[in-house]
Design an enzyme around this catalytic site. Structure first.
Site, mmCIF file in Angstrom:
data_model
loop_
_atom_site.group_PDB
_atom_site.id
_atom_site.type_symbol
_atom_site.label_atom_id
_atom_site.label_comp_id
_atom_site.label_asym_id
_atom_site.label_seq_id
_atom_site.Cartn_x
_atom_site.Cartn_y
_atom_site.Cartn_z
ATOM 1 N N GLU A 5 17.944 6.802 -33.374
ATOM 2 C CA GLU A 5 17.155 7.884 -33.953
ATOM 3 C C GLU A 5 18.042 9.103 -34.147
ATOM 4 O O GLU A 5 17.549 10.175 -34.463
ATOM 5 C CB GLU A 5 15.930 8.189 -33.097
ATOM 6 N N CYS A 54 12.612 6.143 -29.854
ATOM 7 C CA CYS A 54 13.289 5.353 -28.814
ATOM 8 C C CYS A 54 12.886 3.879 -28.838
ATOM 9 O O CYS A 54 13.458 3.060 -28.120
ATOM 10 C CB CYS A 54 12.976 5.927 -27.436
ATOM 11 N N HIS A 106 10.921 2.195 -20.283
ATOM 12 C CA HIS A 106 11.698 3.233 -20.981
ATOM 13 C C HIS A 106 11.784 4.463 -20.075
ATOM 14 O O HIS A 106 10.787 4.886 -19.488
ATOM 15 C CB HIS A 106 11.000 3.575 -22.304
#
Ligand code: COA
Length: 393
Positions: free
Chosen positions: A80, A112, A234
Site C-alpha cells: 500500500e 494491509c 494482523h
C-alpha cells in the site's frame, strides 16, 4: 486432496531504526505507553536509498538461494506504499533478482490486506498447475504525520513467500471467512506521502471485520475455535492482536489465552507496522519461536483498512523447524543503525521529486539499493551481494 501453501517464508527490513524511547522522550510521553499500551519497542525506518523494492528483493533473495527459480512464473507484489501509479514494484524486483522473462508480474492493493489476496491468488494458480510456484512479496513502509497519534505505530518491512504444492511450511486449508465494507478508517490520498487515519475507528473496524470474518468462516464450515492450536493476527501494533484474540474468545465462548499467539509478536514489536507484511512477519515469528507446531493448526486473521478482512487456517508441516531463519532475522534487527530524533525527522520530511534527476546517498548495508531518479524513472542497483540468479532446487 493435494496440499498447497507456503513452502518457505523470509523477512527483510531497513537498516535504520528509531527506538520508541527516543520518540517518547521527545513527545513527553511515558515510554510504557508505547511498550505496554501499544506493545511496540522500535520501528524500522528506511534510509534514503531503501524502499519497498529493496526490502522486497532482499526478502526474496534467500528463497531463491535455497530453492532456485524453477517453476516460478508469477510474482505478486502486495503493497500500500507503491512507488509508481502504473508500474508494478515487482518489475524492479524481477530485474534486481535476475529472474527469467517468462513471468507475469503484478501489484496488489487493499491496505494491509492485499498480501492475503495475493496468497489466495497464488494458491489458485498452483491449484490450476501444481508444477508452478508463485513468489508472493508483501512490502511496506508505514508513515503517519509527525506529531500525530499514529506516529509511534510506523515501521517498515517485507515478507517473501514461495507458494507451492506440497509445501514444507504451512498447508493452507480451503475454507476462508471474508468480509468487505466501505469505511473511512484509514487511507492515503494520491498526493499524500502519509496516511490519513481515524485511529479509534480503525480499531473498531478491525474488531468488527475480525468477528464478521470469523462468522463467515464458521458459516462456510470452518473448524471451531477449540480446534485451532495457535493464532496469528494482523499486528499494526501488537497490543491490538491481544485485544482481538480476547474478543474472539468472548465471541465464540472458547477460552483462548494469549499464550496461543505470544510467539507471533517477536518481530513486529521490533519492526513496527509493516502493513501488508505484518501478518506474515507474525507468522514467521511464530514458526521461528514455537518448537511444538508440527501438525498443528494456525488461525490467521488478515485486515486491511477501508476495509477487508479474512480469517483462514493452515497446518504446520512436520519439517518446519529446518526452514527457520531466526538467526538471520535477529542479526538484521540487531544490525540496524539507531537514528537520533533529528535524523528520523529529516528522513521523514525529505522530498522525493520525480521530475528532476537526483541520486541517493549510499547508506544501506542491504544487497539492493534505490539509486535515485534518472529521466523521470526510478533506478535500482545491487550493492555488494550478487543476486542468486535462477539456480535449481
Ligand atoms: N502505561 C501503560 N499503558 C498506557 C500508558 C502508560 N503510561 N499510557 C497509555 N497507555 C495505554 C492506554 O491505556 C491504551 O491502552 P488500551 O487501548 O488497552 O486502553 C494504549 O496505551 C494506547 O493509548 P491511547 O490513548 O489509546 O493512544 P492514542 O490515542 O495516542 O493512539 C492509536 C492509539 C492506535 C489510535 C494510534 O496509535 C493510531 O492512530 N495508530 C494508527 C492506526 C492503527 O494502527 N490502527 C490499527 C488498526 S489498522
Amino acid at each position: 486432496m493435494m496440499s498447497i501453501g507456503i513452502h518457505d517464508l523470509s523477512l527483510a527490513t531497513t537498516h535504520r531504526v528509531l527506538d520508541l524511547d527516543t520518540l517518547a522522550e521527545a513527545n513527553g510521553v511515558d515510554p510504557a505507553k508505547y511498550h505496554i499500551g501499544l506493545g511496540q519497542d522500535r520501528m524500522s525506518i528506511p534510509a534514503a536509498d531503501e524502499d519497498i523494492v529493496t526490502m522486497g528483493a532482499q526478502a526474496a533473495l534467500p528463497l531463491l538461494e535455497r530453492h532456485g527459480a524453477e517453476g516460478i512464473r508469477t510474482i505478486l507484489f502486495a503493497t500500500e506504499s507503491g512507488v509508481d501509479q502504473s508500474k508494478s514494484a515487482g518489475l524492479f524486483l524481477h530485474e534486481l533478482l535476475e529472474l527469467p522473462r517468462t513471468m507475469r508480474v503484478v501489484e496488489f492493493k487493499q491496505a494491509c490486506y492485499s498480501a492475503t489476496a495475493a496468497l489466495q491468488s497464488a494458491l489458485g494458480i498452483v491449484a490450476r498447475n501444481p508444477r508452478e510456484r508463485v513468489l508472493v512479496i508483501a512490502s511496506d513502509v508505514a508513515r503517519y504525520e509527525l506529531d500525530s497519534s499514529g506516529e509511534p505505530t510506523q515501521g517498515a518491512g517485507a515478507a517473501a513467500m514461495l507458494v507451492s504444492a506440497d509445501p514444507a511450511l504451512l498447508a493452507i486449508e480451503p475454507i476462508s471467512g471474508v468480509v468487505s465494507r466501505d469505511v473511512d478508517d484509514f487511507w492515503r490520498p494520491n498526493d499524500s506521502t502519509t496516511a490519513v487515519v481515524d485511529g479509534r475507528l480503525s480499531v473498531t473496524a478491525y474488531m468488527d471485520a475480525m468477528t464478521s470474518a470469523w462468522d463467515d468462516f464458521a458459516a462456510a464450515g470452518g473448524v471451531g475455535a477449540e480446534e485451532i492450536d495457535r493464532f496469528c493476527f494482523h499486528q499494526p501494533f501488537t497490543k491490538l492482536a491481544r485485544k482481538a484474540l480476547a474478543r474472539l474468545s468472548q465471541h465464540t465462548g472458547v477460552e483462548l489465552p494469549d499464550t496461543l499467539q505470544e510467539a507471533s509478536f517477536a518481530y513486529n514489536r521490533e519492526l513496527g507496522n509493516s502493513y501488508t507484511a505484518s501478518l506474515y512477519a507474525g507468522l514467521a515469528a511464530l514458526l521461528d519461536h514455537d518448537d511444538d507446531l508440527a501438525g498443528r493448526r494456525i488461525g490467521l486473521f488478515s485486515y486491511g483498512s477501508g476495509a477487508v478482512g479474512e480469517f483462514f487456517t493452515g497446518i504446520v508441516q512436520p519439517g518446519y523447524r529446518q526452514l527457520r531463519r531466526a538467526e538471520s532475522i535477529r542479526d538484521q534487527l540487531a544490525g540496524r543503525v539507531p537514528l537520533t530524533l533529528e535524523e528520523y525527522r529529516a528522513l521523514h520530511s525529505a522530498a522525493h521529486p520525480s521530475d528532476v534527476d537526483w541520486e541517493t546517498p549510499r547508506v544501506t548495508e542491504g544487497p539492493f539499493r534505490f539509486a535515485g531518479i534518472r529521466d523521470r524513472a526510478r533506478r535500482y542497483e545491487a550493492t555488494q551481494t550478487a543476486p542468486a540468479g535462477p539456480t535449481q532446487e
